[in-house]
Motif scaffolding. Structure first.
Motif, PDB file in Angstrom:
ATOM      1  N   LEU A 199     -13.421  -2.023  -2.629  1.00 53.20           N
ATOM      2  CA  LEU A 199     -14.323  -1.548  -3.664  1.00 53.20           C
ATOM      3  C   LEU A 199     -14.386  -0.020  -3.687  1.00 53.20           C
ATOM      4  O   LEU A 199     -14.489   0.591  -4.755  1.00 53.20           O
ATOM      5  CB  LEU A 199     -15.732  -2.113  -3.447  1.00 53.20           C
ATOM      6  CG  LEU A 199     -16.019  -3.488  -4.062  1.00 53.20           C
ATOM      7  CD1 LEU A 199     -17.391  -3.978  -3.622  1.00 53.20           C
ATOM      8  CD2 LEU A 199     -15.950  -3.408  -5.591  1.00 53.20           C
ATOM      9  N   MET A 200     -14.311   0.590  -2.517  1.00 51.93           N
ATOM     10  CA  MET A 200     -14.359   2.045  -2.457  1.00 51.93           C
ATOM     11  C   MET A 200     -13.170   2.653  -3.216  1.00 51.93           C
ATOM     12  O   MET A 200     -13.318   3.621  -3.973  1.00 51.93           O
ATOM     13  CB  MET A 200     -14.348   2.526  -1.007  1.00 51.93           C
ATOM     14  CG  MET A 200     -14.467   4.038  -0.851  1.00 51.93           C
ATOM     15  SD  MET A 200     -14.504   4.556   0.891  1.00 51.93           S
ATOM     16  CE  MET A 200     -16.057   3.791   1.407  1.00 51.93           C
ATOM     17  N   ALA A 260     -11.183  -4.999  -7.919  1.00 55.68           N
ATOM     18  CA  ALA A 260     -10.770  -4.953  -6.518  1.00 55.68           C
ATOM     19  C   ALA A 260      -9.971  -6.199  -6.152  1.00 55.68           C
ATOM     20  O   ALA A 260      -8.945  -6.127  -5.460  1.00 55.68           O
ATOM     21  CB  ALA A 260     -11.996  -4.824  -5.617  1.00 55.68           C
ATOM     22  N   THR A 261     -10.431  -7.347  -6.633  1.00 54.49           N
ATOM     23  CA  THR A 261      -9.708  -8.593  -6.391  1.00 54.49           C
ATOM     24  C   THR A 261      -8.349  -8.578  -7.087  1.00 54.49           C
ATOM     25  O   THR A 261      -7.331  -8.981  -6.517  1.00 54.49           O
ATOM     26  CB  THR A 261     -10.532  -9.794  -6.899  1.00 54.49           C
ATOM     27  OG1 THR A 261     -11.789  -9.826  -6.208  1.00 54.49           O
ATOM     28  CG2 THR A 261      -9.791 -11.101  -6.661  1.00 54.49           C
ATOM     29  N   LEU A 262      -8.327  -8.084  -8.316  1.00 55.82           N
ATOM     30  CA  LEU A 262      -7.097  -8.033  -9.096  1.00 55.82           C
ATOM     31  C   LEU A 262      -6.029  -7.198  -8.416  1.00 55.82           C
ATOM     32  O   LEU A 262      -4.850  -7.580  -8.381  1.00 55.82           O
ATOM     33  CB  LEU A 262      -7.397  -7.470 -10.487  1.00 55.82           C
ATOM     34  CG  LEU A 262      -6.203  -7.240 -11.408  1.00 55.82           C
ATOM     35  CD1 LEU A 262      -5.665  -8.570 -11.924  1.00 55.82           C
ATOM     36  CD2 LEU A 262      -6.598  -6.327 -12.576  1.00 55.82           C
ATOM     37  N   MET A 302      -8.254  -7.471   1.860  1.00 57.29           N
ATOM     38  CA  MET A 302      -7.941  -6.227   1.185  1.00 57.29           C
ATOM     39  C   MET A 302      -7.525  -5.180   2.194  1.00 57.29           C
ATOM     40  O   MET A 302      -8.045  -5.097   3.291  1.00 57.29           O
ATOM     41  CB  MET A 302      -9.151  -5.741   0.389  1.00 57.29           C
ATOM     42  CG  MET A 302      -9.556  -6.687  -0.720  1.00 57.29           C
ATOM     43  SD  MET A 302     -10.990  -6.092  -1.591  1.00 57.29           S
ATOM     44  CE  MET A 302     -11.327  -7.492  -2.646  1.00 57.29           C
ATOM     45  N   ASN A 303      -6.591  -4.336   1.777  1.00 60.51           N
ATOM     46  CA  ASN A 303      -6.088  -3.324   2.698  1.00 60.51           C
ATOM     47  C   ASN A 303      -5.739  -2.072   1.913  1.00 60.51           C
ATOM     48  O   ASN A 303      -5.021  -2.130   0.920  1.00 60.51           O
ATOM     49  CB  ASN A 303      -4.827  -3.850   3.407  1.00 60.51           C
ATOM     50  CG  ASN A 303      -4.487  -3.012   4.630  1.00 60.51           C
ATOM     51  OD1 ASN A 303      -4.593  -1.788   4.619  1.00 60.51           O
ATOM     52  ND2 ASN A 303      -4.081  -3.703   5.681  1.00 60.51           N
ATOM     53  N   ASP A 304      -6.279  -0.925   2.359  1.00 62.77           N
ATOM     54  CA  ASP A 304      -6.028   0.335   1.670  1.00 62.77           C
ATOM     55  C   ASP A 304      -4.914   1.142   2.325  1.00 62.77           C
ATOM     56  O   ASP A 304      -4.722   2.313   2.019  1.00 62.77           O
ATOM     57  CB  ASP A 304      -7.313   1.186   1.651  1.00 62.77           C
ATOM     58  CG  ASP A 304      -8.324   0.633   0.659  1.00 62.77           C
ATOM     59  OD1 ASP A 304      -7.913  -0.166  -0.182  1.00 62.77           O
ATOM     60  OD2 ASP A 304      -9.511   1.000   0.744  1.00 62.77           O
ATOM     61  N   ASN A 305      -4.198   0.527   3.274  1.00 60.61           N
ATOM     62  CA  ASN A 305      -3.095   1.226   3.914  1.00 60.61           C
ATOM     63  C   ASN A 305      -2.081   1.656   2.866  1.00 60.61           C
ATOM     64  O   ASN A 305      -1.553   0.829   2.122  1.00 60.61           O
ATOM     65  CB  ASN A 305      -2.427   0.273   4.924  1.00 60.61           C
ATOM     66  CG  ASN A 305      -1.380   0.995   5.758  1.00 60.61           C
ATOM     67  OD1 ASN A 305      -0.610   1.798   5.251  1.00 60.61           O
ATOM     68  ND2 ASN A 305      -1.364   0.684   7.039  1.00 60.61           N
ATOM     69  N   PRO A 306      -1.788   2.983   2.776  1.00 63.51           N
ATOM     70  CA  PRO A 306      -0.858   3.452   1.744  1.00 63.51           C
ATOM     71  C   PRO A 306       0.498   2.780   1.803  1.00 63.51           C
ATOM     72  O   PRO A 306       1.191   2.674   0.799  1.00 63.51           O
ATOM     73  CB  PRO A 306      -0.744   4.955   2.019  1.00 63.51           C
ATOM     74  CG  PRO A 306      -2.006   5.298   2.755  1.00 63.51           C
ATOM     75  CD  PRO A 306      -2.321   4.087   3.587  1.00 63.51           C
ATOM     76  N   ARG A 330      -2.609   1.770 -13.822  1.00 62.44           N
ATOM     77  CA  ARG A 330      -2.057   1.186 -15.047  1.00 62.44           C
ATOM     78  C   ARG A 330      -2.450  -0.284 -15.170  1.00 62.44           C
ATOM     79  O   ARG A 330      -2.799  -0.756 -16.249  1.00 62.44           O
ATOM     80  CB  ARG A 330      -0.532   1.338 -15.035  1.00 62.44           C
ATOM     81  CG  ARG A 330       0.199   0.594 -16.161  1.00 62.44           C
ATOM     82  CD  ARG A 330      -0.244   1.025 -17.519  1.00 62.44           C
ATOM     83  NE  ARG A 330      -0.051   2.451 -17.733  1.00 62.44           N
ATOM     84  CZ  ARG A 330      -0.451   3.086 -18.833  1.00 62.44           C
ATOM     85  NH1 ARG A 330      -1.084   2.425 -19.773  1.00 62.44           N
ATOM     86  NH2 ARG A 330      -0.247   4.386 -18.960  1.00 62.44           N
ATOM     87  N   ARG A 331      -2.437  -1.001 -14.058  1.00 61.82           N
ATOM     88  CA  ARG A 331      -2.837  -2.413 -14.088  1.00 61.82           C
ATOM     89  C   ARG A 331      -4.319  -2.539 -14.425  1.00 61.82           C
ATOM     90  O   ARG A 331      -4.728  -3.454 -15.152  1.00 61.82           O
ATOM     91  CB  ARG A 331      -2.530  -3.060 -12.738  1.00 61.82           C
ATOM     92  CG  ARG A 331      -2.661  -4.574 -12.752  1.00 61.82           C
ATOM     93  CD  ARG A 331      -2.231  -5.189 -11.444  1.00 61.82           C
ATOM     94  NE  ARG A 331      -2.300  -6.642 -11.508  1.00 61.82           N
ATOM     95  CZ  ARG A 331      -2.172  -7.441 -10.460  1.00 61.82           C
ATOM     96  NH1 ARG A 331      -1.943  -6.917  -9.262  1.00 61.82           N
ATOM     97  NH2 ARG A 331      -2.251  -8.747 -10.591  1.00 61.82           N
ATOM     98  N   ILE A 332      -5.123  -1.630 -13.885  1.00 64.37           N
ATOM     99  CA  ILE A 332      -6.561  -1.626 -14.195  1.00 64.37           C
ATOM    100  C   ILE A 332      -6.769  -1.414 -15.693  1.00 64.37           C
ATOM    101  O   ILE A 332      -7.544  -2.134 -16.344  1.00 64.37           O
ATOM    102  CB  ILE A 332      -7.281  -0.523 -13.385  1.00 64.37           C
ATOM    103  CG1 ILE A 332      -7.329  -0.913 -11.904  1.00 64.37           C
ATOM    104  CG2 ILE A 332      -8.693  -0.298 -13.923  1.00 64.37           C
ATOM    105  CD1 ILE A 332      -7.810   0.220 -11.004  1.00 64.37           C
TER     106      ILE A 332
END
Length: 270
Positions: free
Chosen positions: A42-43, A35-37, A2-6, A17-19
């Motif tokens: 998780l944050m 988070a997996t989707l 997982m990566n939160d890099n913008p 929207r996907r959520i």
């Protein structure tokens, strides 16, 4: 990983929207599954959940997030727009038969009635009274619609304006027809999860000479936390044809029943 890099993750609005679409389809999802989707941390998911819950779109529950209505909470307007689209179109087409040019029409803030609102743009001239923001946006540039906006404080969950229980904003109106839907109904009583919405709908209902309830089969034979009004308070009830013959027979003792056929509906309306 997982990566939160913008620069690598999907834009926030696309992710949310996907959520929403996933939770609507599943009814419930854990933060870990989301988070997996979406392939973020998780944050980040918890921030998304907090944002969507604050906006009234999803509801935080133990272990995750839910889009399902319950006997206590109604789903948000945005979620309800995506539920039973074919049934809403069928109900709207049957309801449209009750509207003629020159009439005064009152519409509540249900997404079922909004399906009818989409068809009314082609009927005019009409006077339309509503407290639903999306209906206001729909009609505001139509010269054939005399639009009257009523209600009270804006509710983000319902995307509408909901007055106080003693609100007299509807008492001066006498309209040809009021169209409503509600959360659930039995053969003799209708229900809603939220008391302030019940008060608002009751005030609106009193304004109508003809009072029409639009309900799909998923709402029949169920209850919610608060009594709304008896079925007999409506002059007309429109049901989709997936409701049992036993239920149809029972409700027809209290109001004039109309059946909206699902099979003849070719397009979908939210």
């Amino acid at each position: 990983m997982m990566n939160d890099n913008p620069g690598l993750k999907k834009p926030r609005i696309t992710r949310q929207r996907r959520i929403i679409e996933h939770v609507v389809g599943a009814g419930f999802s854990s933060a870990a599954d989301l988070a997996t989707l979406t392939n973020v941390s998780l944050m980040t998911i918890h921030r998304d959940i907090d944002d969507l819950a604050t906006r009234g779109i999803l509801r935080k529950v133990h272990g995750g997030v839910s889009a399902l209505p319950s006997t206590v909470f109604e789903a948000s307007s945005e979620i309800r727009m995506q539920i039973q689209p074919q049934a809403k179109t069928a109900l709207a087409r049957k309801a449209l038969e009750m509207v003629e040019p020159g009439m005064s029409v009152m519409l509540d803030d249900s997404t079922t009635v909004f399906a009818l609102a989409r068809l009314l743009n082609d009927v005019g001239p009409l006077t339309v009274i509503t407290n639903y923001r999306q209906a206001i946006e729909l009609f505001r540039e139509n010269d054939d619609i005399r639009l009257i906006v009523t209600g009270g404080q804006y509710s983000r969950t319902h995307d509408s304006f909901i007055g106080l229980p003693n609100d007299g904003s509807f008492s001066s109106y006498a309209v040809d027809v009021v169209f409503q839907s509600t959360s659930t109904m039995g053969s003799e009583m209708t229900y809603h999860q939220e008391q302030d919405v019940v008060h608002m709908k009751r005030a609106m209902l009193k304004a109508g000479t003809r009072r029409v309830l639009m309900m799909d089969g998923s709402k029949a034979g169920r209850t919610s936390l608060h009594h709304y009004v008896p079925v007999s308070d409506f002059t007309d009830l429109i049901l989709t044809d997936d409701v049992s013959s036993e239920f149809r027979e029972a409700v027809s003792e209290h109001t004039t029943l109309h059946i909206a056929p699902l099979h003849s509906t070719h397009s979908q309306t939210g």
